[in-house]
Write a protein that holds these residues in place. Structure first.
Motif, short mmCIF file in Angstrom:
data_model
loop_
_atom_site.label_atom_id
_atom_site.label_comp_id
_atom_site.label_asym_id
_atom_site.label_seq_id
_atom_site.Cartn_x
_atom_site.Cartn_y
_atom_site.Cartn_z
N TYR A 31 -25.37 -35.90 13.95
CA TYR A 31 -26.31 -36.76 13.22
C TYR A 31 -27.09 -35.91 12.22
CZ TYR A 31 -30.23 -39.80 12.20
OH TYR A 31 -31.17 -40.56 11.55
N PRO A 32 -27.32 -36.37 10.99
CA PRO A 32 -26.85 -37.64 10.41
C PRO A 32 -25.66 -37.45 9.46
CG PRO A 32 -28.66 -36.81 9.10
CD PRO A 32 -28.40 -35.77 10.17
N LYS A 33 -25.22 -36.19 9.24
CA LYS A 33 -24.14 -35.94 8.28
C LYS A 33 -23.40 -34.67 8.69
CE LYS A 33 -27.30 -33.44 5.21
NZ LYS A 33 -27.92 -33.38 3.88
N ASN A 34 -22.30 -34.37 7.98
CA ASN A 34 -21.53 -33.16 8.26
C ASN A 34 -22.45 -31.94 8.28
OD1 ASN A 34 -19.24 -34.70 8.23
ND2 ASN A 34 -18.47 -33.93 6.30
N LEU A 35 -22.29 -31.12 9.30
CA LEU A 35 -23.11 -29.92 9.43
C LEU A 35 -22.36 -28.68 8.99
CD1 LEU A 35 -25.74 -28.56 10.41
CD2 LEU A 35 -24.73 -28.48 12.70
N GLU A 36 -21.18 -28.42 9.58
CA GLU A 36 -20.48 -27.17 9.27
C GLU A 36 -19.06 -27.19 9.80
OE1 GLU A 36 -22.37 -23.96 11.40
OE2 GLU A 36 -22.39 -25.09 13.27
N GLU A 37 -18.26 -26.31 9.22
CA GLU A 37 -17.00 -25.90 9.81
C GLU A 37 -17.01 -24.39 9.78
OE1 GLU A 37 -12.14 -26.11 9.32
OE2 GLU A 37 -13.38 -27.53 8.22
N THR A 38 -17.09 -23.77 10.94
CA THR A 38 -17.21 -22.32 11.00
C THR A 38 -16.07 -21.72 11.82
OG1 THR A 38 -18.65 -22.47 12.95
CG2 THR A 38 -19.73 -22.33 10.80
N LEU A 39 -15.71 -20.51 11.42
CA LEU A 39 -14.69 -19.75 12.13
C LEU A 39 -15.23 -18.35 12.38
CD1 LEU A 39 -11.65 -19.51 13.11
CD2 LEU A 39 -11.22 -18.50 10.85
N TYR A 40 -15.26 -17.92 13.63
CA TYR A 40 -15.69 -16.58 13.99
C TYR A 40 -14.49 -15.77 14.46
CZ TYR A 40 -20.58 -18.27 14.48
OH TYR A 40 -21.84 -18.80 14.28
N LEU A 41 -14.42 -14.51 14.06
CA LEU A 41 -13.43 -13.57 14.58
C LEU A 41 -14.15 -12.30 15.01
CD1 LEU A 41 -10.50 -13.79 11.99
CD2 LEU A 41 -10.63 -14.88 14.24
N GLY A 71 -20.01 -22.65 5.84
CA GLY A 71 -19.97 -23.71 4.84
C GLY A 71 -19.48 -25.00 5.48
N LYS A 72 -19.25 -26.01 4.65
CA LYS A 72 -18.78 -27.29 5.17
C LYS A 72 -17.30 -27.25 5.55
CE LYS A 72 -22.64 -29.63 4.71
NZ LYS A 72 -22.95 -30.46 3.55
N SER A 73 -16.55 -26.26 4.98
CA SER A 73 -15.11 -26.22 5.24
C SER A 73 -14.57 -24.80 5.18
CB SER A 73 -14.37 -27.10 4.22
OG SER A 73 -14.71 -26.72 2.89
N THR A 74 -15.21 -23.89 5.91
CA THR A 74 -14.85 -22.47 5.91
C THR A 74 -14.67 -21.93 4.50
OG1 THR A 74 -12.49 -23.01 6.28
CG2 THR A 74 -13.81 -22.45 8.23
N HIS A 107 -15.73 -24.09 15.07
CA HIS A 107 -16.66 -25.20 15.30
C HIS A 107 -16.57 -26.15 14.11
CE1 HIS A 107 -18.62 -22.57 18.29
NE2 HIS A 107 -18.42 -21.63 17.39
N VAL A 108 -16.12 -27.36 14.37
CA VAL A 108 -16.11 -28.39 13.32
C VAL A 108 -17.12 -29.44 13.76
CG1 VAL A 108 -14.72 -30.01 11.99
CG2 VAL A 108 -13.69 -27.90 12.86
N ARG A 109 -18.28 -29.39 13.14
CA ARG A 109 -19.40 -30.26 13.52
C ARG A 109 -19.68 -31.21 12.37
NH1 ARG A 109 -22.21 -24.74 15.76
NH2 ARG A 109 -21.47 -24.91 17.92
N TRP A 110 -19.01 -32.35 12.44
CA TRP A 110 -19.06 -33.32 11.36
C TRP A 110 -19.59 -34.66 11.85
CZ3 TRP A 110 -13.77 -32.72 8.32
CH2 TRP A 110 -13.80 -31.51 7.62
N THR A 131 -15.98 -32.21 16.68
CA THR A 131 -16.67 -33.48 16.95
C THR A 131 -16.99 -34.22 15.65
OG1 THR A 131 -18.57 -34.49 18.07
CG2 THR A 131 -18.98 -32.42 16.91
N THR A 132 -17.14 -35.52 15.79
CA THR A 132 -17.64 -36.36 14.69
C THR A 132 -18.99 -36.97 15.08
OG1 THR A 132 -16.28 -38.16 15.60
CG2 THR A 132 -15.38 -36.94 13.74
#
Length: 360
Positions: free
Chosen positions: A241-251, A262-265, A154-157, A237-238
């Motif tokens: 609102y209103p700013k970068n939320l997260e970049e997550t990776l699940y396994l 975190g913001k970038s795994t 999930h890249v929610r920016w 997604t970009t």
């Protein structure tokens, strides 16, 4: 090792930082906008270093410095392949910012020409070097997950109009692509790499919800069927609102679950394994401090590339890895455009194939 940088925009400061940290001899920088070269060097106290020459033409720079051993390319995405092929033709090793190219044909040319010329190519997927990512990879390679069930990224920016107005090439099919190609490709790279690389099929949906001044998508979702039987999902997604939320990776595996966040795994938020040891305690809650969403991986990627050149081995993140990430993004685009699942491998596909996709 003699080094030069081509492209002095937003990401270039990470390249200069990595070059300095690895004690490369910075011979030259190149950009069509002169003040950008001064700006990036000034960030690292190098603006008065007269030994670093400035160029607006990368071909002239290479002609005048035939002894260059390493160049990194950080221009707009649509020029990556053209510049990389020129460098490789002249026997120079290259680090190419993501995406490595905008078409599979160009990616294949980079791979084949680099083999022919005996040149090393590294795709700049620096998040593979994040501490959290490396710990997860080690657990995976040691078989601690058991059989993989599924994984997701999930890249929610957030990217607003101000961001896109900084450069006209952003959000165009020819030079950039949309949220999946630009912002989300690092997470997409990690998902494919962790889930076994080999993909059977992809079904994707892309839309342009809030960025009607762009050519490309601002939201993309996909389901990926891997050949090992595991399933992957992608959300990029970009539109947050209103700013970068997260970049997550699940396994998720039969014997283990990991969530990188975190913001970038760059953080381990969940770390559970059936064979837990005392050493696992240090991973629970691990957080790697980063200055921005680009993380700290450029320095490690440069170090690996230098070692690969010196020891004549493949870089840790090679050109094939760059092609794999590109292929997965393009397969989502193709599936969304055709409204059906697409089989991999893709033989021919390019971002410009989707020109006009969101025209009103």
């Amino acid at each position: 090792m003699k080094y030069a940088l081509i492209g002095c925009g937003r990401i270039s400061t990470n390249h200069i930082k990595a070059a300095v940290a690895n004690k490369l001899e910075i011979v030259a920088v190149c950009d069509v906008i002169p003040e950008r070269m001064n700006d990036v060097l000034a960030k690292h106290g190098l603006e008065s270093d007269v030994s670093i020459l400035h160029y607006s033409d990368y071909k002239k720079m290479i002609a005048e410095h035939p002894d260059l051993q390493l160049i990194s390319i950080a221009t707009e995405s649509g020029k990556h392949a053209e510049i990389a092929l020129f460098c490789i033709e002249h026997g120079i090793n290259v680090i190419i910012e993501k995406p490595m190219a905008m078409s599979l044909a160009d990616a294949d040319k980079i791979i084949s020409l680099s083999k022919e010329k005996g040149v090393k190519v590294s795709a700049c997927h620096q998040n593979r070097f994040n501490i959290a990512v490396q710990q997860t990879r080690q657990a995976l390679e040691n078989g601690r997950f058991g059989k993989l069930s599924h994984g997701s990224v999930h890249v929610r920016w957030n990217r607003n109009k101000d961001y896109y107005e900084q450069a006209k090439w952003r959000g165009t099919w020819a030079q950039d692509g949309g949220a999946l190609m630009n912002q989300c490709i690092h997470g997409i790279d990690l998902l494919r790499w962790m889930m076994g690389d080999e993909i059977e099929s992809v079904y994707g949906v892309t839309k342009q919800q809030f960025h009607d001044y762009l050519e490309c998508e601002d939201i993309g979702m996909a389901v990926v069927k891997f050949k090992n039987g595991a399933i992957g999902t992608i959300e990029g997604t970009t539109n947050v609102y209103p700013k970068n939320l997260e970049e997550t990776l699940y396994l998720f595996g039969e014997k283990g679950t990991v969530k990188l966040g975190g913001k970038s795994t760059n953080a381990i938020e969940v770390w559970d394994f059936s064979d837990e040891t005392d050493a696992d305690q240090s991973n629970k809650g691990l957080f790697e401090q980063t200055v921005n969403v680009y993380g700290n991986g450029h320095t490690s990627l440069f170090a690996d590339m230098i070692s690969a050149i010196e020891n004549d081995r493949k870089p840790y993140v090679d050109a094939v890895a760059g092609r794999n990430a590109l292929e997965l993004v393009l397969s989502v685009y193709k599936s969304a455009a055709e409204n059906k699942a697409v089989k991999l491998p893709l033989k021919e596909c390019a971002s410009v194939d989707f020109k006009g996709r969101f025209d009103k």
